[in-house]
Write an enzyme that holds these catalytic residues in place. Sequence first.
Site, mmCIF file in Angstrom:
data_model
loop_
_atom_site.group_PDB
_atom_site.id
_atom_site.type_symbol
_atom_site.label_atom_id
_atom_site.label_comp_id
_atom_site.label_asym_id
_atom_site.label_seq_id
_atom_site.Cartn_x
_atom_site.Cartn_y
_atom_site.Cartn_z
ATOM 1 N N GLU B 43 0.812 -1.230 0.000
ATOM 2 C CA GLU B 43 0.000 0.000 0.000
ATOM 3 C C GLU B 43 0.841 1.272 0.000
ATOM 4 O OE1 GLU B 43 -0.598 -2.612 1.927
ATOM 5 O OE2 GLU B 43 -2.705 -3.199 1.700
ATOM 6 N N PHE B 105 -11.574 -8.107 13.627
ATOM 7 C CA PHE B 105 -10.457 -8.474 12.761
ATOM 8 C C PHE B 105 -10.155 -7.340 11.779
ATOM 9 C CE2 PHE B 105 -8.866 -10.566 8.842
ATOM 10 C CZ PHE B 105 -7.604 -10.851 9.334
ATOM 11 N N GLN B 106 -8.909 -6.947 11.724
ATOM 12 C CA GLN B 106 -8.440 -5.856 10.857
ATOM 13 C C GLN B 106 -9.157 -4.534 11.122
ATOM 14 O OE1 GLN B 106 -8.175 -7.354 6.758
ATOM 15 N NE2 GLN B 106 -6.109 -7.997 7.294
ATOM 16 N N LYS B 155 -17.796 -1.477 5.920
ATOM 17 C CA LYS B 155 -18.209 -2.430 4.891
ATOM 18 C C LYS B 155 -19.731 -2.459 4.703
ATOM 19 C CE LYS B 155 -17.144 -7.065 3.233
ATOM 20 N NZ LYS B 155 -16.447 -8.334 3.480
ATOM 21 N N MET B 473 24.095 9.723 2.410
ATOM 22 C CA MET B 473 23.848 10.980 3.107
ATOM 23 C C MET B 473 24.096 10.826 4.607
ATOM 24 S SD MET B 473 23.286 14.040 2.526
ATOM 25 C CE MET B 473 22.294 14.710 1.194
HETATM 26 C C1 LIG Z 1 12.301 6.105 5.518
HETATM 27 C C2 LIG Z 1 13.565 6.794 5.828
HETATM 28 N N1 LIG Z 1 14.417 6.262 6.737
HETATM 29 C C3 LIG Z 1 15.587 6.880 7.015
HETATM 30 C C4 LIG Z 1 15.927 8.047 6.410
HETATM 31 C C5 LIG Z 1 17.234 8.749 6.739
HETATM 32 N N2 LIG Z 1 18.112 8.791 5.566
HETATM 33 C C6 LIG Z 1 18.198 9.876 4.777
HETATM 34 S S1 LIG Z 1 19.227 9.667 3.473
HETATM 35 C C7 LIG Z 1 19.590 8.096 3.959
HETATM 36 C C8 LIG Z 1 20.539 7.255 3.152
HETATM 37 C C9 LIG Z 1 20.020 6.927 1.815
HETATM 38 O O1 LIG Z 1 20.891 6.038 1.167
HETATM 39 P P1 LIG Z 1 20.785 5.795 -0.374
HETATM 40 O O2 LIG Z 1 19.380 5.579 -0.758
HETATM 41 O O3 LIG Z 1 21.749 4.731 -0.767
HETATM 42 O O4 LIG Z 1 21.190 7.201 -0.993
HETATM 43 P P2 LIG Z 1 22.642 7.915 -1.028
HETATM 44 O O5 LIG Z 1 22.631 8.952 0.042
HETATM 45 O O6 LIG Z 1 23.676 6.889 -0.804
HETATM 46 O O7 LIG Z 1 22.699 8.536 -2.380
HETATM 47 C C10 LIG Z 1 18.911 7.768 5.132
HETATM 48 C C11 LIG Z 1 19.046 6.480 5.827
HETATM 49 C C12 LIG Z 1 14.992 8.578 5.495
HETATM 50 N N3 LIG Z 1 15.201 9.751 4.874
HETATM 51 N N4 LIG Z 1 13.844 7.937 5.210
#
Ligand SMILES: Cc1ncc(C[n+]2csc(CCOP(=O)(O)OP(=O)(O)O)c2C)c(N)n1
Lengths: 187, 575
Positions: B43, B105-106, B155, B473
Site C-alpha cells: 500500500e 479483525f483488521q 463495509k 547521506m
Molecule cells: C524512511 C527513511 N528512513 C531513514 C531516512 C534517513 N536517511 C536519509 S538519506 C539516507 C541514506 C540513503 O541512502 P541511499 O538511498 O543509498 O542514498 P545515497 O545517500 O547513498 O545517495 C537515510 C538512511 C529517510 N530519509 N527515510
Amino acid sequence: MSPLQIKKGSSKHSAYDLRDPNAEVIETHTLAVSVDNESGVLARVIGLFSARGYNIDSLTVAEVDHLGHRSRITVVTSGTPQVITQIKAQLERMVVVHEVHDLTVEGPSVQRELALFKVQGKGEHRIEALRLAEIFRANVVDSTLESFIFEMTGTPEKVDAFAVLMQPLGLTEVARTGVAALARGKK
Amino acid sequence: MVVQALKDQGVEVVFGYPGGAVLPIYDEVFQQNDIRHILVRHEQGAIHAAEGYARSTGKPGVVLVTSGPGATNVVTGIVDALMDSIPIVVLSGQVPTFMIGSDAFQEGDTVGITRPCTKMNWLVKETDKLAETIHQAFHVATTGRPGPVLVDIPKDVQFATGTYVEKPKAKTDHYKPRVKGDIDAITRLVEMIETAEKPVFYTGGGVINSGPAASQLLRELAEATGFPVTSTLMGLGAYPASGKSWLGMLGMHGTYEANWVMHDCDLMINIGARFDDRITGRLNAFSPNSKKAHIDIDPSSINKVITVDVPIVGDVGHVLEDLLNIWKARGRKVNREALGRWWKQIEEWKSIDCLAYKPSSGSIRPQHAIARLEALTKGMDRYITTEVGQHQMWAAQYLGFEDPNRWMTSGGLGTMGYGLPASVGVQIAHPDALVINVAGEASWLMNMQEMGTAMQYRAPVKQFILNNERLGMVRQWQELLHGERYSSSWSEALPDFVKLADAFGCKGIRCDNEADLDDAIREMLAYDGPVIFDCLVEKHENCFPMIPSGNAHNEMILGDVDTQGVIGASGAVLV
Ligand SMILES: Cc1ncc(C[n+]2csc(CCOP(=O)(O)OP(=O)(O)O)c2C)c(N)n1
Ligand SMILES: [Mg+2]
C-alpha cells in the site's frame, strides 16, 4: 511609541496593533472558535495544540446551534505574540473551523467559569467558610454536618481567589468548567 | 456508489490493494471500464504512485486500501503528501459500523491515526452521506493549499444502497480559501520592485501547485524585471534551468550564487515557498538586510518562521497576474543601474563554479553520472523522480528542469522508498514519456517490490541507481559530525541488481567505469521496458556545496577541504 507612554503588549484597548511580534513576552489570549459539530472535531483542535506544542490553559466546548450544526470552543492559551498569531492562523485554516475570534484583542469581553468546591470542616472553620462564601456570592448546593459543596460563577481570577481562601478551611475537591466568553456589546 | 462518485470527479486511475473490508468497492471496480485500477505490491507503493501521478498531472491522486494494515501502510505517504502539499484522496475500507470499537479483525482507528496527517478525514456511517462526502473530499484535497484527505468507509455502508448525490449538488461547505491577493499589499510590493537594488525571486512548490499559468507568469515577470530567480527543491521547473535569470537551487545543498544572493539581497520575494529550515539555515543570520515579501495561499505559512514586511495571502497565479498588471500599468519601472551592479556581483559568485567536481580516475563520480544522464536525455519528454539521499541532491543540482510537473521528489518528509512507486505513477499518467527514477541503492530497496507493478502494467520506468554501497547521506553526516564513525551506514549484503532485474523479467544493466557510461545510459534509454541500472559510483563522495546545520548562507562549505568540525555544537543537535 515612547512619547505616548504605550507599553509594548498593551494593544488590547488600542485601534492599532502596537505589540512587537518578536517580543518574548508571554501573553494569555481567549479564543472563541466556531466549528462544525461533528465527531472528532475536538480531537482535531486539541491535536493541533499538542502537535505544535501550544499551551491550553482552559478549554470548553458545547453545541451552541443545533440547526446550524455548530459548536463553540472557547480556549484560553498563552504564548508569545508570534505564537498566538500562528495558533489563530492554524485554527483558521482547518476545514472544520468557521470562525476564530481573539476576544483578548477584539475589544472588551465577559469571561466566566463555573466551579464547585467541596469543603470539609467543623465549628469555627465551617462558619468562616460560609461567611466567605457569602462575600463571594457562592451558593451552597449540598450540605452534610461536616461538609459543604459551594457553587460559584465568576472570572477565573475570582475562582482562584476563592480556592485559596478555602484551602485552610478544609477544601478537599474542586471541579471547574473552564472559561466561557463572549465579546461585550451588540454584535 | 463509490465508483460513480469517482467517475463524476473525473478520476481515471486508482492505485490500490484489496482486502476484506473493501471487497464491495472492488466488486464495483470489476464491473466497469472507465476507471483503471492499478494493483500495487504494497500500500505504501500505492500512495507514492498516486503522489507521482498527482504531481506530474496536477490532478488529485486516488488510493483505495483495506482496513487495518491496509490503512496503516499508507500513513507514511499521507504525511509525505501533507508536507509537500500534494492532493491525494485515500479511500479506506473499515469494519462494519456495528463492529467498530470491538477490536474486530483488521479493525484500526484509521480516522484517529490519520487525523493529524490529513487535511481532513471522514468516517462515513450513513450510506446517504457517502457520495457527498467523497465529493467534499475531492474539493478539500484540491482547493487552497492541496493536501491528502481520507474517507473511511465501513463495509456495511459499502453494501447498503442509498441516495446518490451528484457532484454539483454536493455541499462543499464553507471551505473556500481566498485566492485573490490584497491589492494594497501587491501594490506595496510593486513599489519595492521598482526601487530594489538587489532583488531576488525565491520560488517554491506553490508555483507548481498553482498550475502551469503561474509558472508562465513567473517566467514573464522574471524576464521583464531582469531579477534573478532561485528555487527550493519543490519548485524546480517553474522557472527554466536554461533561463538567463536562473541561479540554481538554494538552501542546504543549493548553489553558492543562490545562497549568497539570498544572504545579500535587499528585496526577497518569496513566491509559494515556506522558509523551511533546509532553506533558511541559521534564522538570526538569514538574509539580514532585506525587505521580505511572501506570497502564499496558506495564511499559517506567513510569519511562521520568518517575519515578513509584505505578506500576501493568495494563489500564486492570481497574485502574479495582478502584480504584473499593476507593475506594467505603473510604467514597468526597475532600477536598471543597480540591477546591473547586482548581476555583476552575481557573475562573480557564479565564477566560483561551485558544482565543479574532480575528474575521475576511472571509477564513476556520481555527479558525473547525473551530468551524463542530463546530457543524453536533454530535450526528451522526460520526467524525473528520486529517492532520498545524496543522489537526490545531485539530481537536483545536475539535472536541468525546463517545465513544471517534471520533477517528483519527497521534499518535506524525505521519504526513502518514494521514488520507485512514484515513477510508476508518473508512467501510468504519461505512458509514452521517458520516466527515470534517480535512486540510491538503499532507498530503492525500500519499495523495490513495485518493480512487479511496473512489469504488470508495462510501465517502462528506468531505475537509475547510483550505487555507492552506502547510506551515503548518513555517511556524509557521520563524516562531518561524528568523527568518521560510520555507524550502520554501510549497505551490506546488497542484491545483485542485474540478477534482480532478471528475476522481475526486466532489463538489468551494470556500469562501473566512466568509459562505458554513455553507452550504458543509451542502452537504458533505448530499451522498450523497465530497466534497473546499477551504476557503481565512488563510495565516499560528499554532496557539496553544503550549509551545515546551524550555519548561515554565507558560511557554506564548498568541497572536501576543511570539513572537520564544520558543524558546531549548536548545529549538531539540528537535523
Ligand atoms: C524512511 C527513511 N528512513 C531513514 C531516512 C534517513 N536517511 C536519509 S538519506 C539516507 C541514506 C540513503 O541512502 P541511499 O538511498 O543509498 O542514498 P545515497 O545517500 O547513498 O545517495 C537515510 C538512511 C529517510 N530519509 N527515510
Ligand atoms: Mg547509497
